[in-house]
Design an enzyme around this catalytic site. Structure first.
Site, PDB file in Angstrom:
ATOM      1  N   ARG A 143      -4.476  -7.430  26.129  1.00  0.00           N
ATOM      2  CA  ARG A 143      -5.543  -7.249  25.142  1.00  0.00           C
ATOM      3  C   ARG A 143      -6.622  -6.278  25.614  1.00  0.00           C
ATOM      4  O   ARG A 143      -7.285  -6.517  26.617  1.00  0.00           O
ATOM      5  CB  ARG A 143      -6.188  -8.601  24.805  1.00  0.00           C
ATOM      6  N   ARG A 180       3.551   3.552  -0.134  1.00  0.00           N
ATOM      7  CA  ARG A 180       2.292   2.878   0.206  1.00  0.00           C
ATOM      8  C   ARG A 180       2.289   2.467   1.675  1.00  0.00           C
ATOM      9  O   ARG A 180       1.262   2.550   2.358  1.00  0.00           O
ATOM     10  CB  ARG A 180       2.086   1.659  -0.705  1.00  0.00           C
ATOM     11  N   LEU A 196      -6.591  -3.114  -3.304  1.00  0.00           N
ATOM     12  CA  LEU A 196      -5.275  -2.584  -2.963  1.00  0.00           C
ATOM     13  C   LEU A 196      -4.708  -1.855  -4.182  1.00  0.00           C
ATOM     14  O   LEU A 196      -4.885  -2.295  -5.308  1.00  0.00           O
ATOM     15  CB  LEU A 196      -4.346  -3.752  -2.587  1.00  0.00           C
ATOM     16  N   LYS A 207      -3.036  -1.766   3.367  1.00  0.00           N
ATOM     17  CA  LYS A 207      -2.397  -3.089   3.361  1.00  0.00           C
ATOM     18  C   LYS A 207      -2.304  -3.583   4.808  1.00  0.00           C
ATOM     19  O   LYS A 207      -1.232  -3.615   5.421  1.00  0.00           O
ATOM     20  CB  LYS A 207      -1.022  -3.021   2.682  1.00  0.00           C
ATOM     21  N   TYR A 247       1.457  -3.960   6.530  1.00  0.00           N
ATOM     22  CA  TYR A 247       2.641  -4.645   6.019  1.00  0.00           C
ATOM     23  C   TYR A 247       2.951  -4.245   4.584  1.00  0.00           C
ATOM     24  O   TYR A 247       2.146  -3.579   3.935  1.00  0.00           O
ATOM     25  CB  TYR A 247       2.463  -6.168   6.123  1.00  0.00           C
ATOM     26  N   HIS A 255      -9.139  -3.303  23.312  1.00  0.00           N
ATOM     27  CA  HIS A 255      -9.295  -2.687  21.985  1.00  0.00           C
ATOM     28  C   HIS A 255      -8.612  -1.326  21.920  1.00  0.00           C
ATOM     29  O   HIS A 255      -7.987  -0.980  20.934  1.00  0.00           O
ATOM     30  CB  HIS A 255     -10.779  -2.548  21.621  1.00  0.00           C
ATOM     31  N   GLU A 294     -10.553  -8.145  -7.032  1.00  0.00           N
ATOM     32  CA  GLU A 294      -9.152  -8.491  -7.309  1.00  0.00           C
ATOM     33  C   GLU A 294      -8.911  -9.921  -6.836  1.00  0.00           C
ATOM     34  O   GLU A 294      -9.837 -10.586  -6.355  1.00  0.00           O
ATOM     35  CB  GLU A 294      -8.204  -7.522  -6.590  1.00  0.00           C
TER      36      GLU A 294
HETATM   37  N1  PDD Z   1      -0.056  -9.292  -1.977  1.00  0.00           N
HETATM   38  N2  PDD Z   1      -4.204  -7.318  -4.066  1.00  0.00           N
HETATM   39  C1  PDD Z   1      -4.016  -7.937  -2.884  1.00  0.00           C
HETATM   40  C2  PDD Z   1      -5.197  -8.218  -2.021  1.00  0.00           C
HETATM   41  C3  PDD Z   1      -2.720  -8.285  -2.479  1.00  0.00           C
HETATM   42  O1  PDD Z   1      -2.530  -8.885  -1.296  1.00  0.00           O
HETATM   43  C4  PDD Z   1      -1.630  -8.008  -3.340  1.00  0.00           C
HETATM   44  C5  PDD Z   1      -0.219  -8.356  -2.983  1.00  0.00           C
HETATM   45  C6  PDD Z   1      -1.880  -7.392  -4.561  1.00  0.00           C
HETATM   46  C7  PDD Z   1      -0.771  -7.018  -5.482  1.00  0.00           C
HETATM   47  O2  PDD Z   1      -0.123  -5.870  -4.982  1.00  0.00           O
HETATM   48  P1  PDD Z   1       1.386  -5.560  -5.350  1.00  0.00           P
HETATM   49  O3  PDD Z   1       1.473  -5.572  -6.837  1.00  0.00           O
HETATM   50  O4  PDD Z   1       1.641  -4.205  -4.845  1.00  0.00           O
HETATM   51  O5  PDD Z   1       2.199  -6.616  -4.720  1.00  0.00           O
HETATM   52  C8  PDD Z   1      -3.179  -7.036  -4.891  1.00  0.00           C
HETATM   53  C9  PDD Z   1       1.241  -9.481  -1.405  1.00  0.00           C
HETATM   54  C10 PDD Z   1       2.292  -9.851  -2.393  1.00  0.00           C
HETATM   55  C11 PDD Z   1       1.120 -10.446  -0.235  1.00  0.00           C
HETATM   56  O6  PDD Z   1       0.179 -10.271   0.524  1.00  0.00           O
HETATM   57  O7  PDD Z   1       1.968 -11.309  -0.064  1.00  0.00           O
END
Ligand code: PDD
Length: 277
Positions: A98, A51, A201, A144, A32, A100, A177
């Site tokens: 379902r 990304r 990320l 992501k 996503y 895998h 993070e």
């Molecule tokens: N989340 N780290 C994680 C684990 C995240 O899920 C996000 C963003 C960030 C910040 O990344 P960016 O600056 O590219 O948004 C760092 C989004 C906003 C979400 O899951 O809603």
């Protein structure tokens, strides 16, 4: 007859809406993105699309036309008429019973929402409290992925403690993070955040926060922080697309500085926002 049951209702499998068989639900098998607009202008869309393409490729979903996705993002943003919008979109590997392993020719599913961004002015002006939580995620947090269970559990734990974000800590006791944000500390004239590895990320807000930091004269250190370094920092902040920069004034119940957003965080935020106009 092969059947499914939705709440209390029995439905023949053949009549099921494909959305029920989405591999995103069964396996989190998808990726996503979240982008946002400031006053009618989407910020950093190209980076987000790049990304997204990287995430798709990392989980081997092929055949997606990234320019078509870009057109869909622009079209839906336009149709929404929302000036400060949060645009969420994902692609899953597709819908199937379902298993895998699935057919290579499964058609990926695309889903998108455009919603109004929530008001975060109080968090920005007063700062937020955060709490730490073990980083239970997998080893490819650079993707992501839709698998966000560890992030959700960490955020729930933080919320139960009255905190707005969970700061994730790895097995070596180092901060990776936030559960949905990048994490920074400012001490003296240095801005410190974890280096980009597979454990975090590649946050786009992080990149622009570092640029903003440089512009206001802060030296950047890309090295993971220990809990002690974080709680003893002059200032802390988190960064993410939806909220750009949010000052952190409490870390595991310890006040940071005088418990108010720090001067460099304010300067950095102002500099960051200048990139968005
Ligand atoms: N989340 N780290 C994680 C684990 C995240 O899920 C996000 C963003 C960030 C910040 O990344 P960016 O600056 O590219 O948004 C760092 C989004 C906003 C979400 O899951 O809603």
């Amino acid at each position: 007859m092969q059947i499914a049951m939705i709440q209390d209702k029995i439905v023949p499998i053949a009549e099921l809406e494909p959305a029920y068989l989405d591999r995103g639900i069964f396996f989190g098998d998808g990726v996503y993105e979240v982008v946002r607009s400031y006053n009618g202008k989407i910020f950093s869309l190209e980076e987000h699309m790049q990304r997204f393409a990287n995430s798709l490729s990392a989980i081997e979903i092929s055949g997606v036309d990234i320019y078509q996705i870009l057109r869909r993002v622009l079209k839906s943003f336009d149709a929404s008429g929302i000036s400060n919008a949060k645009i969420y979109f994902h692609i899953t590997r597709g819908s199937a019973l379902r298993n895998h392993v699935c057919d290579a020719d499964l058609e990926p599913n695309f889903f998108l929402t455009v919603t109004e961004l929530e008001d975060d002015s109080e968090a920005k002006s007063k700062g937020i409290a955060v709490s730490t939580h073990p980083d239970w995620r997998w080893k490819r947090c650079d993707i992501k992925s839709l698998n966000l269970l560890a992030n959700v559990l960490a955020r729930r734990n933080a919320a139960q403690k009255g905190c707005a974000e969970a700061i994730l800590v790895d097995e070596a006791g180092l901060i990776t993070e936030g559960a949905s944000s990048a994490f920074f500390a400012i001490s003296g004239q240095t801005l410190q955040t974890a280096a980009l590895t597979a454990n975090i990320l590649s946050s786009i807000t992080r990149k622009f926060a570092i640029k903003a930091g440089k512009n206001i004269g802060l030296e950047t250190i890309e090295k993971s922080l220990t809990l002690q370094q974080a709680s003893g920092a002059d200032e802390l902040l988190i960064a993410s697309t939806t909220n750009d920069i949010i000052p952190v004034v409490e870390f595991d119940e310890k006040l940071i500085g005088d418990g108010k957003p720090g001067k460099y965080t304010k300067l950095l935020t102002r500099e960051f926002l200048s990139f968005t106009v």
